[in-house]
Design a protein around this motif. Sequence first.
Motif, PDB file in Angstrom:
ATOM      1  N   ALA A  11      -1.762  10.549  -0.418  1.00 38.40           N
ATOM      2  CA  ALA A  11      -1.709   9.722   0.789  1.00 38.40           C
ATOM      3  C   ALA A  11      -2.449   8.415   0.566  1.00 38.40           C
ATOM      4  O   ALA A  11      -3.491   8.383  -0.099  1.00 38.40           O
ATOM      5  N   ALA A  12      -1.922   7.324   1.102  1.00 38.70           N
ATOM      6  CA  ALA A  12      -2.596   6.036   1.006  1.00 38.70           C
ATOM      7  C   ALA A  12      -3.851   6.071   1.861  1.00 38.70           C
ATOM      8  O   ALA A  12      -3.885   6.684   2.925  1.00 38.70           O
ATOM      9  N   ALA A  13      -4.899   5.405   1.380  1.00 41.07           N
ATOM     10  CA  ALA A  13      -6.159   5.366   2.124  1.00 41.07           C
ATOM     11  C   ALA A  13      -6.166   4.231   3.134  1.00 41.07           C
ATOM     12  O   ALA A  13      -7.092   4.106   3.937  1.00 41.07           O
ATOM     13  N   PHE A  14      -5.118   3.381   3.110  1.00 42.44           N
ATOM     14  CA  PHE A  14      -5.039   2.252   4.032  1.00 42.44           C
ATOM     15  C   PHE A  14      -3.566   1.963   4.272  1.00 42.44           C
ATOM     16  O   PHE A  14      -2.735   2.145   3.401  1.00 42.44           O
ATOM     17  N   SER A  15      -3.237   1.488   5.437  1.00 39.54           N
ATOM     18  CA  SER A  15      -1.834   1.236   5.782  1.00 39.54           C
ATOM     19  C   SER A  15      -1.294  -0.005   5.072  1.00 39.54           C
ATOM     20  O   SER A  15      -2.000  -1.005   4.907  1.00 39.54           O
ATOM     21  N   TYR A  16      -0.038   0.083   4.671  1.00 35.71           N
ATOM     22  CA  TYR A  16       0.623  -1.054   4.036  1.00 35.71           C
ATOM     23  C   TYR A  16       1.213  -1.989   5.083  1.00 35.71           C
ATOM     24  O   TYR A  16       1.539  -1.577   6.204  1.00 35.71           O
ATOM     25  N   SER A  17       1.369  -3.242   4.685  1.00 36.87           N
ATOM     26  CA  SER A  17       2.041  -4.229   5.510  1.00 36.87           C
ATOM     27  C   SER A  17       3.426  -4.473   4.916  1.00 36.87           C
ATOM     28  O   SER A  17       3.863  -3.743   4.029  1.00 36.87           O
ATOM     29  N   THR A  18       4.102  -5.523   5.366  1.00 38.61           N
ATOM     30  CA  THR A  18       5.400  -5.899   4.813  1.00 38.61           C
ATOM     31  C   THR A  18       5.309  -7.319   4.262  1.00 38.61           C
ATOM     32  O   THR A  18       4.364  -8.067   4.556  1.00 38.61           O
ATOM     33  N   VAL A  19       6.296  -7.691   3.466  1.00 38.78           N
ATOM     34  CA  VAL A  19       6.346  -9.053   2.940  1.00 38.78           C
ATOM     35  C   VAL A  19       6.450 -10.050   4.095  1.00 38.78           C
ATOM     36  O   VAL A  19       5.827 -11.116   4.067  1.00 38.78           O
TER      37      VAL A  19
ATOM     38  N   ALA B 115      -9.312   2.084  -4.760  1.00 39.12           N
ATOM     39  CA  ALA B 115      -8.832   0.709  -4.625  1.00 39.12           C
ATOM     40  C   ALA B 115      -9.414   0.051  -3.381  1.00 39.12           C
ATOM     41  O   ALA B 115      -9.836  -1.112  -3.408  1.00 39.12           O
ATOM     42  N   VAL B 116      -9.414   0.792  -2.282  1.00 45.64           N
ATOM     43  CA  VAL B 116      -9.961   0.253  -1.034  1.00 45.64           C
ATOM     44  C   VAL B 116     -11.438  -0.078  -1.192  1.00 45.64           C
ATOM     45  O   VAL B 116     -11.917  -1.141  -0.771  1.00 45.64           O
ATOM     46  N   LYS B 117     -12.173   0.818  -1.842  1.00 49.56           N
ATOM     47  CA  LYS B 117     -13.606   0.586  -2.051  1.00 49.56           C
ATOM     48  C   LYS B 117     -13.835  -0.628  -2.939  1.00 49.56           C
ATOM     49  O   LYS B 117     -14.711  -1.458  -2.675  1.00 49.56           O
ATOM     50  N   ALA B 118     -13.035  -0.761  -4.006  1.00 49.88           N
ATOM     51  CA  ALA B 118     -13.194  -1.887  -4.931  1.00 49.88           C
ATOM     52  C   ALA B 118     -12.857  -3.218  -4.274  1.00 49.88           C
ATOM     53  O   ALA B 118     -13.319  -4.272  -4.719  1.00 49.88           O
ATOM     54  N   SER B 119     -12.073  -3.180  -3.215  1.00 53.63           N
ATOM     55  CA  SER B 119     -11.722  -4.422  -2.518  1.00 53.63           C
ATOM     56  C   SER B 119     -12.874  -4.949  -1.674  1.00 53.63           C
ATOM     57  O   SER B 119     -12.813  -6.070  -1.169  1.00 53.63           O
ATOM     58  N   ALA B 120     -13.918  -4.132  -1.495  1.00 50.88           N
ATOM     59  CA  ALA B 120     -15.107  -4.525  -0.718  1.00 50.88           C
ATOM     60  C   ALA B 120     -14.744  -4.973   0.696  1.00 50.88           C
ATOM     61  O   ALA B 120     -15.315  -5.929   1.225  1.00 50.88           O
ATOM     62  N   GLY B 121     -13.773  -4.288   1.297  1.00 50.43           N
ATOM     63  CA  GLY B 121     -13.392  -4.585   2.673  1.00 50.43           C
ATOM     64  C   GLY B 121     -12.254  -5.575   2.807  1.00 50.43           C
ATOM     65  O   GLY B 121     -11.767  -5.812   3.917  1.00 50.43           O
TER      66      GLY B 121
END
Length: 246
Positions: A76-84, A141-147
């Motif tokens: 499962a993704a840890a964060f929701s995706y957007s669209t182009v 990935a979410v953590k590495a993005s630092a928010g």
Amino acid sequence: MRDSSSIIYGRNPVREALSAGTEIDRIFVLDRNEEGTLGRIVSLARKKGIRVDFVSKERLDEITRNAAHQGVCAYAAAFSYSTVDDILKKAEEKNEAPFVIMLDGIVDPHNLGAIIRSANCFGAHGVIIPKDNAASLTESAVKASAGAVSYTPVARVVNLSRTLEDLKEKGLWSYCADMDGDDIKKTDMNGPVCLVIGNEGKGVSALLRKKCDFKVKIPLFGNIDSLNASVAAGVFMYEISSRRKM
């Protein structure tokens, strides 16, 4: 191994996640078992365009760390995706020329997160990643993005080449990061930009590279002839951003 917090296992939990619209990257099912609940899970996943892999019990045990998986688990993704379109709309709302980052096969979630972080720092409107054979929005990935994922939309698409063609039709110029390209410092990168960054080892795929309008490189002067993918992406983004702000 995927972050354990982003793994859903067990027949009812996976089925409920699919029914609830949870962002699912991939599903693993025991040895082509498509009967009963597992069959319904497979059918629902396919309708939603989610990849289903049939694997051995040993592989399921490995993924779930010997949990009671009942023959199925899902990433499962840890964060929701957007669209182009969300990304382009963000540029429009800010009254800015679109600045988009396209990632072709970045597989390390830490690199993905770091690139999203740089994208936010240097004013990119969003990041596009492929649905298959690449890192996704895991906890790492979410953590590495630092928010940064809270502010910089990430869109996941089935076909990068088709998406690039669509962006070009909408007026964006595409720039491929390539060691045989032109010096980025001598390249005009103003206006609507799509920067394409390739896989950590192989670079941008031949098909996508061929579709790009320009090829650009970072001049290097040391004994090492390459940069980490996320570092290179950050340098490219800085160069583009500095000119857009002039």
